[in-house]
Design a protein around this motif. Structure first.
Motif, mmCIF file in Angstrom:
data_model
loop_
_atom_site.group_PDB
_atom_site.id
_atom_site.type_symbol
_atom_site.label_atom_id
_atom_site.label_comp_id
_atom_site.label_asym_id
_atom_site.label_seq_id
_atom_site.Cartn_x
_atom_site.Cartn_y
_atom_site.Cartn_z
ATOM 1 N N GLN A 118 -7.813 5.568 -6.894
ATOM 2 C CA GLN A 118 -8.710 6.085 -5.791
ATOM 3 C C GLN A 118 -8.463 5.210 -4.527
ATOM 4 O O GLN A 118 -8.632 5.546 -3.444
ATOM 5 N N ASP A 119 -9.177 4.480 -5.318
ATOM 6 C CA ASP A 119 -8.949 3.629 -3.684
ATOM 7 C C ASP A 119 -7.742 3.713 -3.315
ATOM 8 O O ASP A 119 -8.427 3.074 -1.629
ATOM 9 N N LEU A 120 -6.470 3.381 -3.832
ATOM 10 C CA LEU A 120 -5.114 2.998 -2.899
ATOM 11 C C LEU A 120 -5.321 4.665 -2.375
ATOM 12 O O LEU A 120 -5.183 4.627 -0.514
ATOM 13 N N MET A 121 -5.626 5.542 -3.068
ATOM 14 C CA MET A 121 -5.444 7.345 -2.066
ATOM 15 C C MET A 121 -6.649 6.949 -0.454
ATOM 16 O O MET A 121 -5.915 7.725 0.264
ATOM 17 N N VAL B 52 0.384 -1.686 0.074
ATOM 18 C CA VAL B 52 0.113 -0.053 0.086
ATOM 19 C C VAL B 52 1.028 1.112 -0.103
ATOM 20 O O VAL B 52 0.648 1.828 -0.440
ATOM 21 N N LEU B 53 2.047 1.098 1.350
ATOM 22 C CA LEU B 53 2.971 2.528 1.026
ATOM 23 C C LEU B 53 4.115 1.849 1.273
ATOM 24 O O LEU B 53 4.925 1.071 2.120
ATOM 25 N N PHE B 54 5.133 2.732 0.860
ATOM 26 C CA PHE B 54 6.532 2.633 1.112
ATOM 27 C C PHE B 54 7.083 4.151 1.067
ATOM 28 O O PHE B 54 6.574 4.959 0.951
ATOM 29 N N LYS B 55 8.567 4.314 1.634
ATOM 30 C CA LYS B 55 8.902 5.017 1.939
ATOM 31 C C LYS B 55 9.839 5.885 0.897
ATOM 32 O O LYS B 55 10.105 5.005 -0.086
ATOM 33 N N GLY B 56 8.878 7.117 0.290
ATOM 34 C CA GLY B 56 8.409 7.611 -0.640
ATOM 35 C C GLY B 56 7.757 7.052 -1.593
ATOM 36 O O GLY B 56 8.319 7.704 -3.132
ATOM 37 N N ASN C 117 6.607 12.357 1.279
ATOM 38 C CA ASN C 117 6.340 11.326 0.083
ATOM 39 C C ASN C 117 5.368 12.382 -0.993
ATOM 40 O O ASN C 117 4.379 13.265 -0.291
ATOM 41 N N PRO C 118 5.888 12.113 -1.827
ATOM 42 C CA PRO C 118 5.871 13.202 -3.213
ATOM 43 C C PRO C 118 4.680 12.592 -4.193
ATOM 44 O O PRO C 118 3.991 13.490 -4.489
ATOM 45 N N PHE C 119 4.065 11.199 -3.662
ATOM 46 C CA PHE C 119 3.127 11.042 -4.014
ATOM 47 C C PHE C 119 2.227 10.801 -3.058
ATOM 48 O O PHE C 119 1.145 10.943 -4.095
ATOM 49 N N LEU C 120 2.017 11.795 -2.162
ATOM 50 C CA LEU C 120 1.196 12.537 -0.654
ATOM 51 C C LEU C 120 0.600 13.262 -0.682
ATOM 52 O O LEU C 120 -0.126 13.859 -0.102
ATOM 53 N N ARG C 121 1.698 14.521 -1.880
ATOM 54 C CA ARG C 121 1.733 16.414 -1.475
ATOM 55 C C ARG C 121 0.112 16.453 -1.840
ATOM 56 O O ARG C 121 0.319 15.990 -2.586
#
Length: 209
Positions: A169-172, A152-156, A205-209
């Motif tokens: 969308q489900d992942l977010m 689901v989530l990783f460092k960075g 995390n740049p993917f979650l900003r």
């Protein structure tokens, strides 16, 4: 709860052994392959395996599950039943990625949001976190502030959603509505790569900003 991570297969998947320090009862989380190496580590740790836990149905996370379940005479728990299509297609996954043959199987126990599992005297809470796969689950131990989040989530980074039945969308939603509320101080083990904390990822995390 204690833990030890052992990367396995050419995908460097983080198989994790978790155990209750008081009782020495343990579980194997996401045994993706190389069962001999996993058995060797368990022998060195001198723990008693009582469960196998799966976060999701991709081959690099489940490839050795059936063999180890038979070897230790224990049940397989997880993922959520929406990943059955992936477990049914394990032989095809193995052929596609050039990994050793893996037979299809059905876990002994499917998991759903809100389930609770015991490892000795330690407790794991199950959170259904679809997105990378529809049946992906996460395991959280509130006592030690540790989560096993699979892919689901990783460092960075975040999990891929371009595999069959992946959904961005489900992942977010899973990350922001199910993981973030656990608290910034939760440390997590990903399916690949180094550990991090939810707080660090929420902030950087740049993917979650």
């Amino acid at each position: 709860m204690q833990y030890r991570i052992i990367p396995v297969t050419s995908f460097a998947e983080n198989c994790t052994i978790i155990w209750c320090e008081k009782t020495k009862k343990a579980a194997i989380v996401d045994p993706g392959g190389e069962s001999a190496q996993i058995k060797k580590l368990i022998s060195q740790l001198d723990v008693m395996i009582e469960k196998i836990l799966l976060t999701h149905g991709h081959l690099d996370h489940v490839g050795a599950a059936s063999e180890l379940a038979q070897y230790y005479n224990v049940a397989i728990y997880g993922p959520n039943e929406q990943d059955q299509f992936l477990l049914d297609n394990l032989p095809l996954q193995a052929a596609q990625f050039g990994l050793p043959f893996a037979s299809a199987f059905t876990p002994d126990h499917w998991l759903k949001d809100g389930d609770v599992l015991a490892i000795g005297e330690q407790v794991l809470h199950v959170i259904h976190c679809p997105g990378h796969t529809p049946g992906h689950v996460v395991f959280v131990n509130q006592t030690t502030k540790l989560a096993l989040v699979g892919d689901v989530l990783f460092k960075g980074s975040i999990g891929r959603t371009d595999f069959p039945r992946g959904n961005y969308q489900d992942l977010m939603h899973s990350i922001k509505q199910k993981l973030w509320p656990l608290g910034d101080d939760i440390q997590f083990i990903s399916g690949h790569g180094p550990m991090s904390t939810l707080g660090d990822e929420r902030r950087t995390n740049p993917f979650l900003r």
